[in-house]
Structure formats: structure tokens, C-alpha cells
Motif scaffolding. Sequence first.
Motif, PDB file in Angstrom:
ATOM      1  N   ILE A 142      36.088  20.970 -49.589  1.00  0.00           N
ATOM      2  CA  ILE A 142      35.819  22.379 -49.870  1.00  0.00           C
ATOM      3  C   ILE A 142      36.637  23.228 -48.904  1.00  0.00           C
ATOM      4  N   TYR A 143      37.292  24.262 -49.438  1.00  0.00           N
ATOM      5  CA  TYR A 143      37.985  25.188 -48.534  1.00  0.00           C
ATOM      6  C   TYR A 143      37.366  26.583 -48.676  1.00  0.00           C
ATOM      7  N   ALA A 144      37.830  27.494 -47.812  1.00  0.00           N
ATOM      8  CA  ALA A 144      37.232  28.846 -47.715  1.00  0.00           C
ATOM      9  C   ALA A 144      35.779  28.737 -47.248  1.00  0.00           C
ATOM     10  N   LEU A 145      35.547  27.810 -46.319  1.00  0.00           N
ATOM     11  CA  LEU A 145      34.215  27.663 -45.710  1.00  0.00           C
ATOM     12  C   LEU A 145      34.016  28.761 -44.666  1.00  0.00           C
ATOM     13  N   PRO A 146      32.775  29.053 -44.325  1.00  0.00           N
ATOM     14  CA  PRO A 146      32.541  30.079 -43.298  1.00  0.00           C
ATOM     15  C   PRO A 146      33.262  29.714 -41.999  1.00  0.00           C
ATOM     16  N   GLY A 147      33.997  30.659 -41.462  1.00  0.00           N
ATOM     17  CA  GLY A 147      34.663  30.440 -40.177  1.00  0.00           C
ATOM     18  C   GLY A 147      35.917  29.590 -40.274  1.00  0.00           C
ATOM     19  N   GLN A 148      36.295  29.142 -41.471  1.00  0.00           N
ATOM     20  CA  GLN A 148      37.456  28.248 -41.591  1.00  0.00           C
ATOM     21  C   GLN A 148      38.758  29.048 -41.507  1.00  0.00           C
ATOM     22  N   THR A 149      39.706  28.508 -40.751  1.00  0.00           N
ATOM     23  CA  THR A 149      41.000  29.179 -40.614  1.00  0.00           C
ATOM     24  C   THR A 149      42.054  28.416 -41.404  1.00  0.00           C
ATOM     25  N   MET A 150      43.236  29.026 -41.499  1.00  0.00           N
ATOM     26  CA  MET A 150      44.349  28.364 -42.175  1.00  0.00           C
ATOM     27  C   MET A 150      44.679  27.049 -41.462  1.00  0.00           C
ATOM     28  N   GLU A 151      44.595  27.082 -40.136  1.00  0.00           N
ATOM     29  CA  GLU A 151      44.891  25.891 -39.349  1.00  0.00           C
ATOM     30  C   GLU A 151      43.911  24.760 -39.708  1.00  0.00           C
ATOM     31  N   ASP A 152      42.631  25.117 -39.889  1.00  0.00           N
ATOM     32  CA  ASP A 152      41.630  24.110 -40.281  1.00  0.00           C
ATOM     33  C   ASP A 152      42.000  23.484 -41.625  1.00  0.00           C
ATOM     34  N   VAL A 153      42.453  24.330 -42.563  1.00  0.00           N
ATOM     35  CA  VAL A 153      42.804  23.821 -43.894  1.00  0.00           C
ATOM     36  C   VAL A 153      43.994  22.875 -43.782  1.00  0.00           C
TER      37      VAL A 153
END
Length: 378
Positions: free
Chosen positions: A159-170
Motif C-alpha cells: 500500500i502506498y500513500a500511507l499516513p506519514g509516508q514520504t517519496m523516499e519510503d516508497v
Amino acid sequence: MLKKPTSAYVHIPFCTQICYYCDFSKVFIKNQPVDAYLQALIREIELADTGKLRTLYIGGGTPTAITAEQLDYLLTHLEKILDLSQVEEYTIEANPGDLSPEKIAVLQKSRVNRVSLGVQTFNDKHLKRIGRSHNEAQIYDNIAALKQAGFDNISIDLIYALPGQTMEDVRENVAKALALDIPHLSLYSLILEHHTVFMNKMRRGKLNLPTEDLEAEMFDYIIAELEKNGFEHYEISNFTKPTMESRHNLMYWDNDEYYGFGAGASGYVDGVRYRNRGPIQHYLKAITEEGHARLSEEFLTKREMMEEEFFLGLRKKSGVSIARFEKKFQENFDGLYGEAVKELLADGLVQITDGRLRMTKKGLFLGDTVAEKFILEV
Ligand code: SF4
């Protein structure tokens, strides 16, 4: 009965955790009558008079939330009562935290040939934040154990666009997914559903979601990076190495019919979309008393079937075959949709190639907004 469906979905509604974003039909497994449920499920399937199956999908909830013995009971009985002699794809969903060596051994001796693992993210902090009980290390352990047991057709959900998720996390998630060396990936953006912990938080202003622009950037990155690494983006949320598309899911997007078994499961047989009773006790009672648990049935009109053809078919990169549409519904495509298609073409949302109507990348991001253009005025 018209031609029998060649696909079936079997629902196991139990979970060992309740994730904060989830609105699926499921219950926390503790104190649930799992044995009685499995017996009722087998009874429902036995009475359904199915034919030869091409795809079978056990989903949830979490099918691997039940014990190894219960899983063995389920798989052994399914193999006894269903004709799987021509099954091409037999998938089971699993959660990394639940997949013990005993359960993998049960899968190994069954006819299951595809495992779909609910990874969601590799980031332990984010896993906690969305209410999952597994951790990153368990993901690697499970994939290694599955491969060791001979499963090469493995898919994971992220899942992407999670709360607090950044581009770097993706970026990190995509890199870790690629490193698993598996043939299929599903990537969904987080959708806020009613009656979930996340929706509650959102209402109280306590959910720090990425902006829409950042979400679009994440989606673009995911597509580009996966395509660069040999994956084909064959459906809005799904990516495959050559020939490893999910046959069962393609069946849904091709708008074909299928059986749905279990509490809260949906099916589509003889032109009727139906839904089973959801609460476990209601389901058990209905199966005992009536031999089926259908709560609602909707007989689709031709117009509704045509709309569904677009809602489902346009999700695929291969889109909708205009000739197949005209043959299936005995209608003239241009006469019905000429105007809508002209507008969509002008907006760069669809294209027509090789007799197929497909979404462009821009259209794919908007998804259902494009499909809505195919709703006919009454
Ligand atoms: S996301 Fe899956 S594991 Fe989590 S509560 Fe929903 S069905 Fe259960």
C-alpha cells in the motif's frame, strides 16, 4: 443453468489482527466457531453443483489465520468436492505473521500453486501504524520458506500513500519488493473507508496523509521503476513479469462469472450478482437451514452489464475489445459511446489501438472517473 462459471472465490473471514484501514468482511478470530464455519463452507460448496474450475482463489480476511489442521481440513475437502483436474491457478492469500512452517507444509502438499502475501509495507514503523502485526523480517522468512517449498508464483500486496509516508519510503519499498525476485506485485493507494480506525482519525484531523500531488508522484514512480525492471503494468494496481498475470483477477476484469462461497462473499452466476450473509452466525444458520446463504441477488440488466464491462475492462492495460463488446451485447459501439469516446480522446484519457479501447497513463490515474463516462442515460 447457462454455461457454468469456471472460477470460484472462497472466503475465510477470520483475522489475527484488525488493520486500521480495513473494511473487508472479517472478524477477529479469537473465540470464533472456526471449525463450524469450515464445515458450513464445505457444505455450501458441495451443494452448489460446480463444474470444472480453471481458477480458484481463497481470500479473506486471512485464510492463514486458521490453524494448520484447519487449513489442512479446508484444502483437503476443497480438493475432494471441487473438480480441479484442469485448474490453472489456485491462489491462497496469506499474512506474513501467520504463515508458520506447519502451514507452509500443508500448502505444499495441496494443489495450491500461487500465494498472495499481504506485505503492505516493509517499514516496521509504518506496519505498526496501520495496525499490522507482522514485521519486515517475517516477510523475508516467509518468502524464503515459500520458495524453498517450491512456490515460484508468489505475489505481494503493497500500500502506498500511507499516513506519514514520504517519496523516499516508497522508493525503499519498491526496491525491497524488487529484491524479492517474485513475478507479481499489487500496489494500492490507501483508500479511506467508512467505519475504520483511519476514517475516525481523519475526522479528528489526526491522519497525516500525503497530498494528492505526492500520491500521483508516487504512482508515477512505481510504474516507471517497475517497468524499468521488467514488470508489465497490466492493470491499474497490478504488475507482472511476462505470463504471470493473475488469471483469477483477469477473470473479474473480463467481467466473467464466478462462484462466491463463504460469509460475506460475492458471486456472479447466470447473470445474477449475489452476496452472502456476512455475520458468521447468520451464515451458519442459513447454510444449516437452507443450504445456501444468499442475502441479496441482483439480476443485471443488459445496460448494467455493459457498464460493468467498461468499469472492469478499462482497469486492464489491454482495455476493452470493441469487437468482443459488440458481439457480446449485439450493439453498435460507436452508436452508444461515440460522443463519450470523442471527449475522452480529446482529453488524452483513452486511446484506441488494435480495435481495443484503453486508458492512457493519465486515464489510469483517474480510474473510475473515466469509466463513469460509459454510464448510459436512461
Ligand atoms: S486488511 Fe486483511 S488482515 Fe487486515 S483486517 Fe483486513 S482482512 Fe484482516
